[in-house]
Design a protein around this motif. Sequence first.
Motif, mmCIF file in Angstrom:
data_model
loop_
_atom_site.group_PDB
_atom_site.id
_atom_site.type_symbol
_atom_site.label_atom_id
_atom_site.label_comp_id
_atom_site.label_asym_id
_atom_site.label_seq_id
_atom_site.Cartn_x
_atom_site.Cartn_y
_atom_site.Cartn_z
ATOM 1 N N GLY A 77 -12.140 0.439 3.181
ATOM 2 C CA GLY A 77 -12.788 1.421 2.602
ATOM 3 C C GLY A 77 -13.597 2.038 2.371
ATOM 4 N N GLU A 78 -13.318 2.461 4.437
ATOM 5 C CA GLU A 78 -13.632 3.414 5.045
ATOM 6 C C GLU A 78 -12.389 5.306 5.356
ATOM 7 N N LEU A 79 -13.114 6.075 5.418
ATOM 8 C CA LEU A 79 -12.544 7.280 5.576
ATOM 9 C C LEU A 79 -12.095 7.554 7.494
ATOM 10 N N PRO A 80 -11.461 8.847 6.954
ATOM 11 C CA PRO A 80 -10.350 9.424 6.452
ATOM 12 C C PRO A 80 -9.317 8.427 6.159
ATOM 13 N N VAL A 81 -8.450 8.427 4.981
ATOM 14 C CA VAL A 81 -7.344 7.052 5.010
ATOM 15 C C VAL A 81 -6.543 8.824 4.368
ATOM 16 N N ALA A 82 -5.410 9.191 4.423
ATOM 17 C CA ALA A 82 -4.336 9.984 3.699
ATOM 18 C C ALA A 82 -3.629 8.292 2.590
ATOM 19 N N PHE A 83 -3.958 9.451 1.954
ATOM 20 C CA PHE A 83 -3.075 9.250 0.342
ATOM 21 C C PHE A 83 -1.857 10.324 0.608
ATOM 22 N N LEU A 84 -0.199 9.670 0.365
ATOM 23 C CA LEU A 84 0.556 10.205 0.296
ATOM 24 C C LEU A 84 1.540 10.704 -0.955
ATOM 25 N N SER A 85 2.283 11.576 -1.428
ATOM 26 C CA SER A 85 2.868 11.836 -2.750
ATOM 27 C C SER A 85 3.365 10.399 -2.759
ATOM 28 N N THR A 86 3.910 10.067 -2.043
ATOM 29 C CA THR A 86 4.775 8.576 -2.353
ATOM 30 C C THR A 86 4.250 7.249 -3.040
ATOM 31 N N GLY A 87 3.204 7.152 -2.579
ATOM 32 C CA GLY A 87 1.919 6.126 -3.253
ATOM 33 C C GLY A 87 1.720 5.329 -2.662
ATOM 34 N N GLU A 88 2.087 5.686 -1.153
ATOM 35 C CA GLU A 88 1.432 4.511 -0.460
ATOM 36 C C GLU A 88 -0.358 5.643 0.615
ATOM 37 N N THR A 89 -0.208 4.435 1.240
ATOM 38 C CA THR A 89 -1.459 5.330 1.836
ATOM 39 C C THR A 89 -1.611 4.403 3.084
ATOM 40 N N VAL A 90 -2.554 5.639 4.198
ATOM 41 C CA VAL A 90 -2.807 4.863 5.134
ATOM 42 C C VAL A 90 -3.789 5.123 6.171
ATOM 43 N N PHE A 91 -4.375 4.500 6.438
ATOM 44 C CA PHE A 91 -5.898 4.353 6.381
ATOM 45 C C PHE A 91 -6.430 3.895 7.999
ATOM 46 N N GLU A 92 -7.825 4.467 8.986
ATOM 47 C CA GLU A 92 -7.745 4.305 9.807
ATOM 48 C C GLU A 92 -7.432 5.229 10.990
ATOM 49 N N CYS A 93 -8.573 6.314 11.814
ATOM 50 C CA CYS A 93 -8.542 7.349 11.786
ATOM 51 C C CYS A 93 -7.167 7.685 12.734
ATOM 52 N N ASN A 94 -7.479 6.401 14.083
ATOM 53 C CA ASN A 94 -6.056 6.010 14.680
ATOM 54 C C ASN A 94 -5.101 6.601 13.761
ATOM 55 N N SER A 95 -4.224 5.750 13.261
ATOM 56 C CA SER A 95 -2.984 5.541 12.489
ATOM 57 C C SER A 95 -2.984 6.866 11.335
ATOM 58 N N VAL A 96 -3.949 7.403 10.965
ATOM 59 C CA VAL A 96 -3.847 8.997 10.323
ATOM 60 C C VAL A 96 -3.109 9.909 11.150
ATOM 61 N N ALA A 97 -4.444 9.687 11.987
ATOM 62 C CA ALA A 97 -3.407 10.628 13.706
ATOM 63 C C ALA A 97 -1.668 10.401 13.938
ATOM 64 N N ARG A 98 -1.542 9.587 14.062
ATOM 65 C CA ARG A 98 -0.182 8.850 14.580
ATOM 66 C C ARG A 98 0.883 9.419 13.332
ATOM 67 N N LEU A 99 0.556 8.938 12.103
ATOM 68 C CA LEU A 99 0.794 9.720 10.844
ATOM 69 C C LEU A 99 1.801 10.689 10.932
ATOM 70 N N VAL A 100 0.215 11.467 11.008
ATOM 71 C CA VAL A 100 0.489 13.313 11.475
ATOM 72 C C VAL A 100 1.144 13.895 12.292
ATOM 73 N N ALA A 101 1.470 12.934 13.435
ATOM 74 C CA ALA A 101 1.636 12.849 14.784
ATOM 75 C C ALA A 101 3.696 12.836 14.424
ATOM 76 N N ARG A 102 4.905 11.759 13.362
ATOM 77 C CA ARG A 102 5.290 11.450 13.194
ATOM 78 C C ARG A 102 5.663 12.278 12.038
ATOM 79 N N LEU A 103 5.278 12.961 11.236
ATOM 80 C CA LEU A 103 5.963 13.239 10.240
ATOM 81 C C LEU A 103 6.192 14.879 11.134
ATOM 82 N N GLY A 104 5.161 15.649 11.840
ATOM 83 C CA GLY A 104 5.849 17.177 12.710
ATOM 84 C C GLY A 104 6.690 16.457 14.009
ATOM 85 N N GLU A 105 6.797 15.613 14.135
ATOM 86 C CA GLU A 105 7.745 15.005 15.796
ATOM 87 C C GLU A 105 9.148 16.402 15.861
ATOM 88 N N LYS A 106 9.772 16.413 15.032
ATOM 89 C CA LYS A 106 10.849 17.721 15.016
ATOM 90 C C LYS A 106 10.048 19.322 15.624
#
Length: 248
Positions: free
Chosen positions: A78-107
Amino acid sequence: PRGPRLMLRLLCERPHHRTIKSLIVSKFNGISLECRGWALGDGKKWLWDENPQQLEETAVPPVGFTKSEIFLKKNVSGELPVAFLSTGETVFECNSVARLVARLGEKNIQLYGTNAIQSSMIDSWLDYVKTLEHTGTPYLYHSFNYKLDSATVEAAEKFVHNWFSSVDSFLCQDGGRQFLVAECITLADIVTCCTIVLYADVGKGLHIEEQYPAVAKYLTHKLNMPQFDDLVDLRNFLSRRESPPWLT
């Protein structure tokens, strides 16, 4: 193939240390974020939703926030930040969102490590930073003259100093370290700096330049990187505040 489009919803205006973690990551790896939010302190004036809307004045609750059913269904915290993906999936908690952004740009840059061991070492630091954010919070309240039980404040202050002392000792190893993991910037450095700035700038009785010089040198090194400009803005913002906006 390209990763899913990432949309990050913000509770408050930038700068905010929880959101800045992901913003810095995106500036290193080039991942585009769609940031939506509202002015600091205006959270109760908005419907918290994947597509947030400003409430009519008569609908603004006297206390608390208005969160949609779908928002709470997708984001159990119920808190922010939260990441909503175009796939319909959701990632919450700030460190988990930061991990997601890092993984998406690992190339482009491997901010989350080059192998499983480095990724786990980075996770160790992210977990250790969380202990400071959780256990040290009463110390931040006390720094803004909130009335708290003295034993609670003393315990938090002791923990904060022990935490900074341990990190200072670590940074002094091997002739002095500039990074926490490997020999380059990683997510560990980004998340750690976003948190220690709060204590370095507003902690009552905490003078890192004198007490923890290795931490001070380490932080200055990162703040001089252009990708950390949002964190510099946060420091300027905090210098103009008389109350802790991130704690309300």
